[in-house]
Design an enzyme around this catalytic site. Structure first.
Site, mmCIF file in Angstrom:
data_model
loop_
_atom_site.group_PDB
_atom_site.id
_atom_site.type_symbol
_atom_site.label_atom_id
_atom_site.label_comp_id
_atom_site.label_asym_id
_atom_site.label_seq_id
_atom_site.Cartn_x
_atom_site.Cartn_y
_atom_site.Cartn_z
ATOM 1 N N THR A 131 41.880 45.471 30.615
ATOM 2 C CA THR A 131 40.660 45.080 29.924
ATOM 3 C C THR A 131 39.955 46.288 29.311
ATOM 4 O O THR A 131 40.136 47.421 29.784
ATOM 5 C CB THR A 131 39.710 44.407 30.951
ATOM 6 O OG1 THR A 131 38.400 44.320 30.406
ATOM 7 C CG2 THR A 131 39.607 45.217 32.247
ATOM 8 N N ASP A 132 39.119 46.040 28.318
ATOM 9 C CA ASP A 132 38.311 47.131 27.745
ATOM 10 C C ASP A 132 37.179 47.540 28.693
ATOM 11 O O ASP A 132 36.548 48.573 28.506
ATOM 12 C CB ASP A 132 37.740 46.733 26.377
ATOM 13 C CG ASP A 132 36.830 45.503 26.408
ATOM 14 O OD1 ASP A 132 36.672 44.881 27.485
ATOM 15 O OD2 ASP A 132 36.273 45.151 25.347
ATOM 16 N N GLU A 133 36.922 46.725 29.747
ATOM 17 C CA GLU A 133 35.792 47.011 30.634
ATOM 18 C C GLU A 133 36.011 48.300 31.427
ATOM 19 O O GLU A 133 35.056 48.874 31.952
ATOM 20 C CB GLU A 133 35.523 45.813 31.557
ATOM 21 C CG GLU A 133 35.267 44.556 30.740
ATOM 22 C CD GLU A 133 34.697 43.377 31.511
ATOM 23 O OE1 GLU A 133 34.052 43.599 32.539
ATOM 24 O OE2 GLU A 133 34.900 42.243 31.047
ATOM 25 N N TYR A 156 34.768 44.674 39.437
ATOM 26 C CA TYR A 156 35.924 44.169 38.676
ATOM 27 C C TYR A 156 36.538 45.280 37.833
ATOM 28 O O TYR A 156 37.738 45.558 37.918
ATOM 29 C CB TYR A 156 35.507 42.993 37.777
ATOM 30 C CG TYR A 156 36.531 42.664 36.698
ATOM 31 C CD1 TYR A 156 37.789 42.172 37.028
ATOM 32 C CD2 TYR A 156 36.236 42.866 35.343
ATOM 33 C CE1 TYR A 156 38.736 41.885 36.047
ATOM 34 C CE2 TYR A 156 37.173 42.588 34.354
ATOM 35 C CZ TYR A 156 38.422 42.095 34.703
ATOM 36 O OH TYR A 156 39.351 41.821 33.732
ATOM 37 N N LYS A 160 40.230 47.183 38.023
ATOM 38 C CA LYS A 160 41.194 47.194 36.915
ATOM 39 C C LYS A 160 41.504 48.638 36.507
ATOM 40 O O LYS A 160 42.652 48.976 36.212
ATOM 41 C CB LYS A 160 40.664 46.403 35.711
ATOM 42 C CG LYS A 160 40.572 44.901 35.911
ATOM 43 C CD LYS A 160 41.917 44.224 36.171
ATOM 44 C CE LYS A 160 42.821 44.182 34.954
ATOM 45 N NZ LYS A 160 44.029 43.344 35.211
HETATM 46 P P1 NAD Z 1 42.186 34.054 35.288
HETATM 47 O O1 NAD Z 1 41.229 34.332 36.400
HETATM 48 O O2 NAD Z 1 41.969 32.886 34.400
HETATM 49 O O3 NAD Z 1 43.661 33.872 35.903
HETATM 50 C C1 NAD Z 1 44.164 34.708 36.884
HETATM 51 C C2 NAD Z 1 45.474 34.131 37.403
HETATM 52 O O4 NAD Z 1 45.970 35.015 38.413
HETATM 53 C C3 NAD Z 1 45.319 32.745 38.049
HETATM 54 O O5 NAD Z 1 46.377 31.899 37.636
HETATM 55 C C4 NAD Z 1 45.402 33.032 39.545
HETATM 56 O O6 NAD Z 1 45.941 31.955 40.280
HETATM 57 C C5 NAD Z 1 46.327 34.258 39.562
HETATM 58 N N1 NAD Z 1 46.090 35.078 40.759
HETATM 59 C C6 NAD Z 1 44.902 35.543 41.222
HETATM 60 N N2 NAD Z 1 45.103 36.230 42.365
HETATM 61 C C7 NAD Z 1 46.429 36.211 42.603
HETATM 62 C C8 NAD Z 1 47.259 36.760 43.617
HETATM 63 N N3 NAD Z 1 46.744 37.442 44.644
HETATM 64 N N4 NAD Z 1 48.607 36.582 43.536
HETATM 65 C C9 NAD Z 1 49.131 35.876 42.509
HETATM 66 N N5 NAD Z 1 48.405 35.316 41.531
HETATM 67 C C10 NAD Z 1 47.071 35.491 41.579
HETATM 68 O O7 NAD Z 1 42.273 35.415 34.477
HETATM 69 P P2 NAD Z 1 42.484 35.646 32.910
HETATM 70 O O8 NAD Z 1 41.162 35.600 32.248
HETATM 71 O O9 NAD Z 1 43.577 34.769 32.431
HETATM 72 O O10 NAD Z 1 42.960 37.158 32.909
HETATM 73 C C11 NAD Z 1 44.346 37.491 33.036
HETATM 74 C C12 NAD Z 1 44.503 39.000 32.996
HETATM 75 O O11 NAD Z 1 43.990 39.514 31.771
HETATM 76 C C13 NAD Z 1 43.722 39.714 34.118
HETATM 77 O O12 NAD Z 1 44.514 40.797 34.568
HETATM 78 C C14 NAD Z 1 42.469 40.219 33.424
HETATM 79 O O13 NAD Z 1 41.981 41.400 34.047
HETATM 80 C C15 NAD Z 1 43.010 40.514 32.030
HETATM 81 N N6 NAD Z 1 42.016 40.413 30.934
HETATM 82 C C16 NAD Z 1 41.199 39.322 30.841
HETATM 83 C C17 NAD Z 1 40.305 39.237 29.777
HETATM 84 C C18 NAD Z 1 39.418 38.020 29.600
HETATM 85 O O14 NAD Z 1 38.570 38.009 28.697
HETATM 86 N N7 NAD Z 1 39.574 36.959 30.388
HETATM 87 C C19 NAD Z 1 40.250 40.247 28.829
HETATM 88 C C20 NAD Z 1 41.098 41.355 28.964
HETATM 89 C C21 NAD Z 1 41.993 41.423 30.020
HETATM 90 P P1 TYD Z 2 31.619 36.806 30.915
HETATM 91 O O1 TYD Z 2 32.118 35.636 30.137
HETATM 92 O O2 TYD Z 2 31.390 36.654 32.388
HETATM 93 O O3 TYD Z 2 32.622 38.015 30.614
HETATM 94 P P2 TYD Z 2 32.469 39.605 30.958
HETATM 95 O O4 TYD Z 2 31.433 39.778 31.999
HETATM 96 O O5 TYD Z 2 33.835 39.945 31.442
HETATM 97 O O6 TYD Z 2 32.123 40.274 29.647
HETATM 98 O O7 TYD Z 2 30.250 37.288 30.275
HETATM 99 C C1 TYD Z 2 30.150 37.570 28.881
HETATM 100 C C2 TYD Z 2 28.736 38.027 28.615
HETATM 101 O O8 TYD Z 2 27.857 36.907 28.828
HETATM 102 C C3 TYD Z 2 28.241 39.130 29.564
HETATM 103 O O9 TYD Z 2 27.370 40.000 28.843
HETATM 104 C C4 TYD Z 2 27.464 38.365 30.626
HETATM 105 C C5 TYD Z 2 26.887 37.193 29.845
HETATM 106 N N1 TYD Z 2 26.688 35.945 30.618
HETATM 107 C C6 TYD Z 2 25.464 35.284 30.545
HETATM 108 O O10 TYD Z 2 24.519 35.717 29.848
HETATM 109 N N2 TYD Z 2 25.306 34.112 31.266
HETATM 110 C C7 TYD Z 2 26.307 33.610 32.039
HETATM 111 O O11 TYD Z 2 26.092 32.548 32.702
HETATM 112 C C8 TYD Z 2 27.568 34.290 32.090
HETATM 113 C C9 TYD Z 2 28.701 33.766 32.925
HETATM 114 C C10 TYD Z 2 27.712 35.453 31.352
#
Ligand code: NAD
Ligand code: TYD
Length: 350
Positions: A131-133, A156, A160
């Site tokens: 992630t970019d975070e 988080y 990461k």
């Molecule tokens: P998500 O929470 O929707 O899905 C996570 C998946 O991992 C689920 O299917 C869960 O069952 C599985 N999982 C969790 N713990 C586990 C374990 N101990 N063993 C096996 N499986 C396990 O997450 P997402 O949003 O789809 O993100 C996927 C990846 O992409 C993550 O690594 C996240 O850090 C990265 N990412 C997410 C975003 C975003 O905006 N959501 C952006 C950049 C990177």
């Molecule tokens: P989120 O979707 O949780 O992603 P991330 O924290 O990984 O960026 O949040 C996106 C943005 O929205 C973040 O600045 C937090 C804000 N946010 C709210 O204002 N209200 C909410 O209920 C949630 C879940 C997030």
């Protein structure tokens, strides 16, 4: 035939990556390894579950012995690692869960890959999805490049960042053929409604408050999930071993403006008078350690690999809303039971 093991393939982004690979590469065997936590849902993969080049394995990446046994059984040529605890707010209430899955789980996978490849790295690749975070927060200006120093603030992002460091350490120490992508915020179909966009879609449908943390001026850079899956495919196949690639679409939105755009599109699609959904906006207590702004410089992936997103934000958001409107049963299923407890705990003092 190549075997590609994808972890976290039942989650939001993982399910789109699995679908992309199963459909696009019929001569690959795609093994989806997922523990099916609250965030994992096999309903996300109904359309491909019977394909002959697809196998689902339920396993927890925290369990080193089970992971090694699975690697020995399937002998993957490639690993695409997405399994993670992914929600910042949950990491604030339970940091250790994030260390266990995101750090220890990643090291267990690296060890399993190292053990079965045993120094024979030709045609092998370990792709870590991050992630970019990890870069921390930006002020009003500037962009994260691949050279930006890591400076995570939430449990988080700290977990990461740690996992990214371990992936690079296995490259530098053991020569493991790794590659990393660091992507901006995703949105799209199957997004779990704990995150901002699907949470607001769910609440607009149910005419419940739209909780905006702090003053709503926090900025995120949003990418449509299918465009993230396309980027992973491109980097996995064509990226340079040992490198990192930032993935984004130069698409920054302040949270409040994004939620207003969402309200506008939802009112139109639901046939409600303009301004109906916006009345639900409610400013609530801020998130502790809230990063002000994320913005990705995606020049490297664009110039080296020719990557560009396929949809604008307005188009992607429209597709996303339509998906949720057409899949209300999916939304009802994932918001029953434990979700209610999570929601009440998270928004109780709002
Ligand atoms: P998500 O929470 O929707 O899905 C996570 C998946 O991992 C689920 O299917 C869960 O069952 C599985 N999982 C969790 N713990 C586990 C374990 N101990 N063993 C096996 N499986 C396990 O997450 P997402 O949003 O789809 O993100 C996927 C990846 O992409 C993550 O690594 C996240 O850090 C990265 N990412 C997410 C975003 C975003 O905006 N959501 C952006 C950049 C990177
Ligand atoms: P989120 O979707 O949780 O992603 P991330 O924290 O990984 O960026 O949040 C996106 C943005 O929205 C973040 O600045 C937090 C804000 N946010 C709210 O204002 N209200 C909410 O209920 C949630 C879940 C997030």
């Amino acid at each position: 035939m190549k075997t590609i093991l994808i972890t976290g393939g039942a989650g939001f982004i993982g399910s789109h990556v699995v679908r992309e690979f199963v459909n696009k590469y019929p001569d690959y065997h795609i093994v989806n390894l997922d523990a099916l936590t609250y965030a994992g849902n096999l309903e996300n993969l109904k359309d491909i579950e019977n394909k002959s080049n697809y196998t689902f394995v339920k396993a927890d990446i925290r369990d080193a012995d089970h992971i090694l046994a699975i690697f020995q059984e399937y002998r993957p040529d490639g690993v695409i690692h997405l399994a993670a605890e992914s929600h910042v707010d949950r990491s604030i209430s339970d940091p250790l869960a994030f260390v266990m899955t995101n750090v220890i789980g990643t090291v267990n996978l690296l060890n399993a890959a190292k053990a079965i490849w045993n120094g024979e790295y030709e045609g092998k690749r370990f792709h870590h999805v991050s992630t970019d975070e990890v870069y921390g927060t930006l002020g009003e200006t500037g962009l994260f490049t691949e050279q930006t120093a890591y400076d995570p603030h939430s449990p988080y992002s700290a977990s990461k960042a740690s996992s990214d460091h371990f992936v690079r350490a296995y490259h530098d120490t053991y020569g493991l053929p790794v590659i990393l992508t660091n992507c901006s915020n995703n949105y799209g179909p199957n997004h779990f409604p704990e995150k901002l966009i699907p949470l607001c879609i769910h609440n607009i449908l149910n005419e419940k408050p739209l909780p905006i943390y702090g003053n709503g001026k926090y900025t995120r850079d949003w990418l449509f999930v299918i465009d993230h899956a396309r980027a992973i495919d491109l980097v996995f196949h064509q990226g340079k071993t040992g490198d990192s690639y930032n993935v984004g679409g130069f698409n920054e939105w302040q949270n409040i403006d994004l939620v207003k755009e969402l309200c506008k599109q939802m009112d139109e699609k639901l046939g409600r008078p303009a301004g109906t959904a916006e009345k639900l906006i409610t400013y609530v207590k801020d998130r502790p350690g809230h990063d002000l702004r994320y913005a990705i410089d995606a020049t490297k992936i664009n110039q080296e690999l020719g990557y560009t997103p396929s949809v604008t934000f307005e188009q992607g958001l429209s597709i996303t809303i339509d998906w949720f409107l057409n899949n209300q049963e999916w939304l009802d299923n994932v918001t029953s039971g434990d979700y209610q407890k999570y929601y009440e705990g998270q928004y109780r003092e709002s």
